[in-house]
Scaffold this motif. Structure first.
Motif, PDB file in Angstrom:
ATOM      1  N   PHE A 273      15.406   6.216  -2.979  1.00 16.78           N
ATOM      2  CA  PHE A 273      15.040   5.160  -3.354  1.00 16.78           C
ATOM      3  C   PHE A 273      13.729   4.453  -4.620  1.00 16.78           C
ATOM      4  CE2 PHE A 273      15.036   4.976   1.089  1.00 16.78           C
ATOM      5  CZ  PHE A 273      16.622   4.311   1.051  1.00 16.78           C
ATOM      6  N   THR A 274      13.680   3.259  -4.952  1.00 16.48           N
ATOM      7  CA  THR A 274      12.320   2.902  -5.638  1.00 16.48           C
ATOM      8  C   THR A 274      11.230   2.305  -5.059  1.00 16.48           C
ATOM      9  OG1 THR A 274      13.280   3.407  -7.575  1.00 16.48           O
ATOM     10  CG2 THR A 274      11.740   2.140  -7.928  1.00 16.48           C
ATOM     11  N   VAL A 275      10.416   2.157  -5.516  1.00 14.80           N
ATOM     12  CA  VAL A 275       9.165   1.838  -4.392  1.00 14.80           C
ATOM     13  C   VAL A 275       8.286   1.623  -6.004  1.00 14.80           C
ATOM     14  CG1 VAL A 275       7.829   3.759  -3.200  1.00 14.80           C
ATOM     15  CG2 VAL A 275       7.247   0.963  -2.229  1.00 14.80           C
ATOM     16  N   MET A 276       7.051   0.115  -5.768  1.00 17.75           N
ATOM     17  CA  MET A 276       6.799   0.022  -6.994  1.00 17.75           C
ATOM     18  C   MET A 276       4.976  -0.943  -6.139  1.00 17.75           C
ATOM     19  SD  MET A 276       9.614  -2.994  -8.415  1.00 17.75           S
ATOM     20  CE  MET A 276      10.714  -1.165  -7.865  1.00 17.75           C
TER      21      MET A 276
ATOM     22  N   LYS B 221      -1.402  -2.806 -14.616  1.00 15.91           N
ATOM     23  CA  LYS B 221       0.416  -1.981 -15.260  1.00 15.91           C
ATOM     24  C   LYS B 221       1.008  -1.954 -13.748  1.00 15.91           C
ATOM     25  CE  LYS B 221      -0.808  -2.328 -20.146  1.00 15.91           C
ATOM     26  NZ  LYS B 221      -0.418  -1.644 -21.692  1.00 15.91           N
ATOM     27  N   LEU B 222       2.333  -2.580 -13.414  1.00 20.44           N
ATOM     28  CA  LEU B 222       3.199  -2.192 -12.438  1.00 20.44           C
ATOM     29  C   LEU B 222       3.369  -0.971 -12.303  1.00 20.44           C
ATOM     30  CD1 LEU B 222       5.002  -2.948  -9.496  1.00 20.44           C
ATOM     31  CD2 LEU B 222       6.045  -3.267 -11.531  1.00 20.44           C
ATOM     32  N   ARG B 223       3.440  -0.285 -11.403  1.00 19.94           N
ATOM     33  CA  ARG B 223       3.982   1.245 -11.348  1.00 19.94           C
ATOM     34  C   ARG B 223       4.884   1.155 -10.603  1.00 19.94           C
ATOM     35  NH1 ARG B 223       0.609   4.916 -14.141  1.00 19.94           N
ATOM     36  NH2 ARG B 223      -1.452   3.648 -14.606  1.00 19.94           N
ATOM     37  N   ALA B 224       5.918   2.835 -10.545  1.00 22.19           N
ATOM     38  CA  ALA B 224       7.023   2.768  -9.669  1.00 22.19           C
ATOM     39  C   ALA B 224       6.816   4.271  -9.435  1.00 22.19           C
ATOM     40  CB  ALA B 224       8.855   2.251 -10.263  1.00 22.19           C
ATOM     41  N   VAL B 225       8.055   4.576  -8.526  1.00 23.49           N
ATOM     42  CA  VAL B 225       8.841   6.119  -8.396  1.00 23.49           C
ATOM     43  C   VAL B 225       9.346   6.356  -7.254  1.00 23.49           C
ATOM     44  CG1 VAL B 225       6.663   6.105  -5.584  1.00 23.49           C
ATOM     45  CG2 VAL B 225       7.165   7.865  -7.072  1.00 23.49           C
ATOM     46  N   ASP B 226      10.122   7.402  -7.309  1.00 19.68           N
ATOM     47  CA  ASP B 226      11.522   7.515  -6.649  1.00 19.68           C
ATOM     48  C   ASP B 226      10.824   8.417  -4.821  1.00 19.68           C
ATOM     49  OD1 ASP B 226      12.916   5.795  -7.793  1.00 19.68           O
ATOM     50  OD2 ASP B 226      13.410   7.852  -9.317  1.00 19.68           O
TER      51      ASP B 226
END
Length: 267
Positions: A148-151, A166-171
């Motif tokens: 999944f990816t969460v942000m 600024k938006l960040r995302a991680v798997d």
């Protein structure tokens, strides 16, 4: 005291007294020297156009042009509420592209009492619609596994109340209910419910200020599908303690009911 997190920036003072302060994952540097969550990165403009930021320090997603889905613990309860500002349209909250509207009504899950007990979701009606795409919600469990990816715009280090511009995302990877239960059971917390889904990767996690934001993955058509809602956990990115998310597929029908209620009020 157990250091549990409920991942809303606005609730830090209350949660610290009851559940303990959050902790954060390790940090690395972007090419420009800015800190980032290990394994994560800043999000390119337009990648997740349906993700929004709430002024109370939570995230959310547009499930209709004039309705946001977020965590139940991010709102005060159901009813009229004009106190929140919702920003969308850009990964950069200070960008000239960003649009901000206000809340008008809230519909919180009728069964909600505490994030760790489940039903941690809520819908927020807006005073005007966003001219942005909406996200599709999982209606069954076929995609409730894998990566999944969460942000979010939340904190990047332990105990920090600083939120990101600024938006960040991680798997992160799916963790089975039985495994998640065993991990939390070791500290006397056998409370991961059937309407929750767990996900983790070493040093990678959502954290304080990311509450209400989406856990997503691609479906068979290559479209983004929301699987979870950032809810709670034991610290942030701690080994053997996955993040816990509201499992959208288990209450998709209830969300549809809530949408109908809000739409009738907006009409």
């Amino acid at each position: 005291m157990r250091e549990f997190r409920v991942q809303s920036a606005v609730l830090v003072t209350v949660v610290a007294a009851v559940l303990g302060l959050v902790t954060g994952p390790a940090l690395a540097a972007d090419d420009d020297g800015h800190e980032r969550i290990v394994g994560g990165s800043r999000v390119d403009e337009g990648t997740y156009p349906w993700v929004v930021r709430l002024s109370v320090g939570c995230g959310g997603t547009l499930v209709a042009p004039q309705v946001v889905l977020t965590a139940g613990h991010c709102v005060k309860g159901s009813g009229a509420d004009t106190s929140m500002r919702i920003t969308g349209g850009s990964v950069d909250l200070d960008s000239s592209r960003a649009q901000t509207v206000r809340s008008t009504q809230v519909y919180r899950a009728p069964g909600y009492s505490d994030a760790t007990k489940g039903d941690d979701w809520a819908l927020i009606a807006l005073d005007q619609p966003f001219d942005l795409p909406t996200v599709t919600l999982a209606s069954d469990t076929r995609y409730d596994q894998g990566r999944f990816t969460v942000m979010g715009w939340g904190s990047t280090k332990e105990g920090s109340a600083t939120q990101q511009r600024k938006l960040r995302a991680v798997d992160v990877d799916y963790v089975s209910d039985s495994s998640c239960d065993r991990k939390y059971g070791k500290i006397g917390m056998e409370i991961v419910g059937s309407d929750m889904i767990c996900a983790a990767r070493t040093g990678k996690d959502s954290c304080q200020g990311d509450s209400g934001g989406p856990l997503v993955r691609l479906d068979a058509t290559g479209s983004w599908l929301q699987i979870g809602i950032v809810s709670w956990g034991y610290g942030c990115a701690r080994k053997n303690f996955p993040g816990v998310y509201g499992q959208v597929s288990t209450f998709s029908h209830d969300i549809a009911v809530g949408l109908a209620v809000l739409r009738s009020r907006l009409a």
